[in-house]
Design a protein around this motif. Structure first.
Motif, PDB file in Angstrom:
ATOM      1  N   SER A  24     -19.552  -8.415  11.835  1.00  0.00           N
ATOM      2  CA  SER A  24     -19.073  -8.166  10.482  1.00  0.00           C
ATOM      3  C   SER A  24     -18.568  -9.427   9.806  1.00  0.00           C
ATOM      4  O   SER A  24     -18.539  -9.515   8.591  1.00  0.00           O
ATOM      5  N   LYS A  25     -18.168 -10.416  10.627  1.00  0.00           N
ATOM      6  CA  LYS A  25     -17.679 -11.671  10.051  1.00  0.00           C
ATOM      7  C   LYS A  25     -17.808 -12.773  11.088  1.00  0.00           C
ATOM      8  O   LYS A  25     -17.644 -12.539  12.280  1.00  0.00           O
ATOM      9  N   TRP A  36     -16.214 -11.595  14.563  1.00  0.00           N
ATOM     10  CA  TRP A  36     -15.594 -10.280  14.404  1.00  0.00           C
ATOM     11  C   TRP A  36     -16.687  -9.227  14.534  1.00  0.00           C
ATOM     12  O   TRP A  36     -17.709  -9.302  13.849  1.00  0.00           O
ATOM     13  N   ASN A  38     -17.406  -4.927  14.774  1.00  0.00           N
ATOM     14  CA  ASN A  38     -16.950  -3.534  14.741  1.00  0.00           C
ATOM     15  C   ASN A  38     -17.643  -2.781  15.865  1.00  0.00           C
ATOM     16  O   ASN A  38     -18.857  -2.619  15.848  1.00  0.00           O
ATOM     17  N   VAL A  52     -11.853  -3.503  16.127  1.00  0.00           N
ATOM     18  CA  VAL A  52     -12.599  -4.705  15.798  1.00  0.00           C
ATOM     19  C   VAL A  52     -12.361  -5.694  16.930  1.00  0.00           C
ATOM     20  O   VAL A  52     -11.212  -6.006  17.256  1.00  0.00           O
ATOM     21  N   GLN A 136      -9.232  -0.737  13.606  1.00  0.00           N
ATOM     22  CA  GLN A 136      -9.947  -0.999  12.357  1.00  0.00           C
ATOM     23  C   GLN A 136      -9.111  -0.750  11.114  1.00  0.00           C
ATOM     24  O   GLN A 136      -9.342  -1.355  10.077  1.00  0.00           O
ATOM     25  N   TYR A 140      -8.425  -6.121   9.268  1.00  0.00           N
ATOM     26  CA  TYR A 140      -8.773  -7.104   8.249  1.00  0.00           C
ATOM     27  C   TYR A 140      -7.579  -7.563   7.419  1.00  0.00           C
ATOM     28  O   TYR A 140      -7.746  -8.263   6.428  1.00  0.00           O
TER      29      TYR A 140
END
Length: 206
Positions: A24-25, A36, A38, A52, A136, A140
């Motif tokens: 995701s990142k 990162w 998920n 995460v 989760q 973030y």
């Protein structure tokens, strides 16, 4: 026939790609890549929640097959006796590395264990394969810089020096869930220490 083989390879590749967890990142800090993902991971299935997973790719090493003498428990004992921390000390130290704002994020999670940390430590005293699992619902709120800073602290402060006479190579895997109860307790200590510092500063000014 060749077309069938090519098609089969394509289908297998596609299935394999679809089976991979989605990144995701991904960010680079000081030449290291922080990823990162998920996913639900075996480390945290007991938490009954989605997390995460965050890790530094350069820190992920392939561990050798378990090796050792005729007494494998002796190798485990070797590591345990040299661990420079207890579980409670480790957890408390990690919590204190977060800012007050970040600690509040952890406490606002919907889960009793908002963060888990997993790592391996070997008979060389080296810590690797550090992974952070943050629920989760709050993950973030944190940044790659936060995770990278804490990861570096773990690697630099929680290893041990190997006995030069110890030849065997072995390792242990650790998974440490950090509860909201412990986080709340550390937050109270931090606020209490800040109040004491402020009071002593006021007394000096008077």
């Amino acid at each position: 026939m060749k077309q069938c083989i090519i098609l089969s390879i394509f289908l297998l590749s596609t299935i394999h790609a679809l089976a991979q967890p989605a990144i995701s990142k991904q960010e680079i800090i000081n030449g290291d890549t922080i990823v990162w993902i998920n996913e639900e991971d075996n480390y945290t299935k007991k938490a009954n929640s989605n997390n995460v997973k965050i890790y530094v790719t350069e820190d992920q090493v392939v561990l050798p097959s378990i090796q050792g003498s005729a007494d494998p428990m002796g190798n485990i004992s070797y590591i345990v006796k040299r661990m420079p921390f207890r579980e409670d000390y480790f957890s408390n130290t990690i919590i204190s590395l977060f800012t007050l704002e970040e600690i509040q994020y952890l406490l606002h999670s919907n889960h009793t264990h908002p963060i888990w940390i997993a790592f391996s430590i070997d008979t060389k005293g080296e810590i690797n394969n550090i992974k952070f699992f943050i629920n989760q619902d709050i993950a973030y709120k944190f940044s790659s810089h936060d995770i990278y800073r804490i990861r570096n602290y773990i690697k630099n402060n929680f290893g041990f020096k190997q006995d030069p006479n110890y030849k065997s190579y072995n390792y242990m895997l650790y998974t440490l869930p950090i509860s909201k109860k412990r986080i709340s307790s550390i937050l109270k200590q931090i606020i209490g220490n800040m109040s004491l510092d402020n009071n002593s500063g006021n007394e000096r000014r008077h």
